[in-house]
Scaffold this active site. Structure first.
Site, PDB file in Angstrom:
ATOM      1  N   ARG A  96      35.733  36.725  47.636  1.00  0.00           N
ATOM      2  CA  ARG A  96      35.020  37.968  47.983  1.00  0.00           C
ATOM      3  C   ARG A  96      35.839  39.248  47.824  1.00  0.00           C
ATOM      4  NH1 ARG A  96      31.261  37.982  53.179  1.00  0.00           N
ATOM      5  NH2 ARG A  96      33.221  37.743  54.308  1.00  0.00           N
ATOM      6  N   ASP A  97      37.094  39.160  47.379  1.00  0.00           N
ATOM      7  CA  ASP A  97      37.871  40.387  47.212  1.00  0.00           C
ATOM      8  C   ASP A  97      38.887  40.244  46.076  1.00  0.00           C
ATOM      9  OD1 ASP A  97      38.443  43.035  47.799  1.00  0.00           O
ATOM     10  OD2 ASP A  97      39.923  42.544  49.337  1.00  0.00           O
ATOM     11  N   VAL A  98      38.431  39.690  44.963  1.00  0.00           N
ATOM     12  CA  VAL A  98      39.312  39.558  43.801  1.00  0.00           C
ATOM     13  C   VAL A  98      39.482  40.932  43.158  1.00  0.00           C
ATOM     14  CG1 VAL A  98      39.629  38.482  41.540  1.00  0.00           C
ATOM     15  CG2 VAL A  98      38.522  37.201  43.394  1.00  0.00           C
ATOM     16  N   ASN A 104      45.267  42.057  44.587  1.00  0.00           N
ATOM     17  CA  ASN A 104      45.333  40.721  45.189  1.00  0.00           C
ATOM     18  C   ASN A 104      45.733  39.650  44.184  1.00  0.00           C
ATOM     19  OD1 ASN A 104      44.672  41.615  47.731  1.00  0.00           O
ATOM     20  ND2 ASN A 104      42.476  41.285  47.482  1.00  0.00           N
TER      21      ASN A 104
END
Length: 204
Positions: free
Chosen positions: A57-59, A63
């Protein structure tokens, strides 16, 4: 572990590198191959997570930890702080219906509409945005903050990669553009399918 009443987690330390700085003076062909190879590693990690029913959900590039290994760049996917089990999507109450989680430029349209119900195609979309950015140095949308940025993602098509970067081979651009399709069903079925398609362009 537990020490004096405090829980702790020991993780590997990565001396991470910045993609743009590292490849600043590299020929475009080398940049393209390195971008593809980096995303193959990220997609390998996503496929492993998805097999465990976990959606990241936060690529996004911040990150993705790039590091040097045997004179080559490698990558690891970090920060699963927004990850959730997608088999239980919508059932836990952790995310509210009107919440938007993640970083706007990398959020798939369906994630903006239903954050609670995010599944693996959302990560495939975000990986496509990262690859687009690694190759072109730009994002697939010219976004403004707030409501107008959300409206752009929901109502506009991404700018084709070859429009941003005409030097990209049509076959490579087609893979990136497929990952960014508005309809999740039109993207790659799995992260591993995306990885396999991308491998032929990667610097190994």
């Amino acid at each position: 572990g537990l020490h004096e009443g405090q829980l702790y987690l020991v993780m590997e330390y990565i001396a991470s590198l910045d993609f743009e700085q590292t490849l600043r003076d590299a020929p475009f062909a080398f940049r393209l191959q390195t971008a593809a190879a980096t995303m193959c590693r990220v997609l390998e990690g996503l496929h492993f997570a998805h097999q465990k029913n976990i959606v990241h959900r936060d690529v996004k590039p911040s990150n993705i930890l790039l590091f040097q290994r045997e004179n080559r760049l490698s990558a690891k996917l970090a920060d699963f702080g927004l990850a959730k089990n997608f088999q239980d999507a919508g059932l836990t109450g952790i995310s509210e219906d009107n919440e938007v989680k993640g970083t706007l430029a990398y959020i798939a349209p369906e994630q903006l509409l239903e954050c609670r119900y995010a599944k693996s195609p959302r990560d495939i979309y975000a990986a496509g945005v990262c690859l687009y950015q690694y190759i072109s140095g730009q994002l697939p949308f010219d976004l403004q903050e707030g409501v107008s940025g959300i409206a752009t993602i929901l109502n506009s098509k991404p700018i084709p990669l070859q429009s941003r970067c005409p030097r990209v081979p049509a076959e490579t651009a087609a893979l990136v553009d497929r990952a960014l399709r508005h309809d999740p069903a039109e993207r790659f079925a799995t992260a591993d399918e995306f990885r396999v398609a991308l491998m032929r362009y990667a610097r190994t």
